[in-house]
Design a protein around this motif. Sequence first.
Motif, short mmCIF file in Angstrom:
data_model
loop_
_atom_site.label_atom_id
_atom_site.label_comp_id
_atom_site.label_asym_id
_atom_site.label_seq_id
_atom_site.Cartn_x
_atom_site.Cartn_y
_atom_site.Cartn_z
N GLY A 144 -5.04 1.72 -2.02
CA GLY A 144 -4.00 0.71 -2.18
C GLY A 144 -3.74 0.00 -0.86
N ASP A 145 -2.47 -0.07 -0.48
CA ASP A 145 -2.10 -0.72 0.78
C ASP A 145 -2.11 0.25 1.96
OD1 ASP A 145 -1.72 -3.11 -0.55
OD2 ASP A 145 0.40 -2.70 -0.95
N GLY A 146 -2.39 1.51 1.68
CA GLY A 146 -2.36 2.50 2.75
C GLY A 146 -3.63 3.33 2.82
N TYR A 147 -3.50 4.50 3.42
CA TYR A 147 -4.63 5.41 3.60
C TYR A 147 -4.20 6.81 3.19
CZ TYR A 147 -7.08 1.89 6.45
OH TYR A 147 -7.72 0.76 6.89
N VAL A 148 -5.19 7.63 2.87
CA VAL A 148 -4.96 9.06 2.66
C VAL A 148 -5.97 9.82 3.53
CG1 VAL A 148 -3.96 8.86 0.36
CG2 VAL A 148 -6.44 9.11 0.61
#
Length: 370
Positions: A144-148
């Motif tokens: 999405g708009d971030g990271y994991v």
Amino acid sequence: MYASDNKELSLLDKSSLEFAKKILAPGREENDHYPFGPFFDPVVQKAFDLDFFHILLPEDLGGVGQGIGALCIVLANICREDSSLAGIMFTNAFAQNLLLAAGCTDVLKDLAAGAQKPSDFLIACPVLCNPAQQPRRLSARKEGDGYVLSGTAEYVVLGGMAGHALLPATVADGHAWFLVNLPDGAISVTDPVVSHGMHACPATDMTLKDASAWLVGAEEEGPAYFKKVADTMQLAAAAMAAGVMRGSLEEALAYCRERRQGGRKIKDWSELQMLLSSMAVQVHVAEMLVSRACQAMENDAKNWRLSVQAAALHVISAMAPVVTDGIQALGGVGYMKDFGQEKRFRDAGHIQALLGYLPMKKLNFIRQLL
């Protein structure tokens, strides 16, 4: 360290030295029992209240707004008595500096604004390595708009006490830096790792399973951020080494002034005078090098990066031999925990490893010249 005629630095020098001798030193042996004894929370809180953790942060971000010279003075004074607290300060300062290098000022401002205790403010980080020279078992994935993040991060300093962690993780073009919240259900943190030295500067291993993370700066700039910050923080590590050396010399001198053997004080033995003289010369040279390197950096002198690296390598390399002589000056009791020399010797190995192994840093230095 030399605070010169700068009034603010002189006051900081005086206050940090008084703190080290009156508050830190009395509990040095007890504090070193951690993790098998209580953590020295009251001492860390006092250092936090004195703004020792805020030295490099600009004033508009809730910091003191002093330069590297101020940080080096405080770290050197703290390390005269106990390097564990200095290790906590170093780790947090490194993380702050890297966030500043990446332009993440909003994060730092938020941390400073809401912090009432050290755990709210501190940032954990694996500072005993250079990510470019280590196998990375932590990887980042865009979601999405971030990271994991998933994988493991080993020996994350302050992992058990900080509210956030700054971690390097593998991305397509190398490694990037990510900030994660602690605690997080997707992050499991081990008990403190039992270490050779700096026992009260806790480090933990972490396992992350799709943990949410915020990218620090740009993906492709991860190694550049580390290099930029390392050039500055190597000098802070050298100040820690100079402080350890100064503490070792002071304890050796105090012991030799009082200890009698063979009908006279051992300070009158010419062999011991030669040993103490060698220590004193190395200590004064180390302090002078750190001070001059700080001036070169703050004045943006030509080739200051090479000068800083050379000064840091020299001082850190001289630390272990000086502390070894400090143990010898005390004889058999130099190896006992009743005195500070054996702890200084153990701590020296950790200081040498800050931001990468010492031999690798020497190779990197000469490769720049070649």
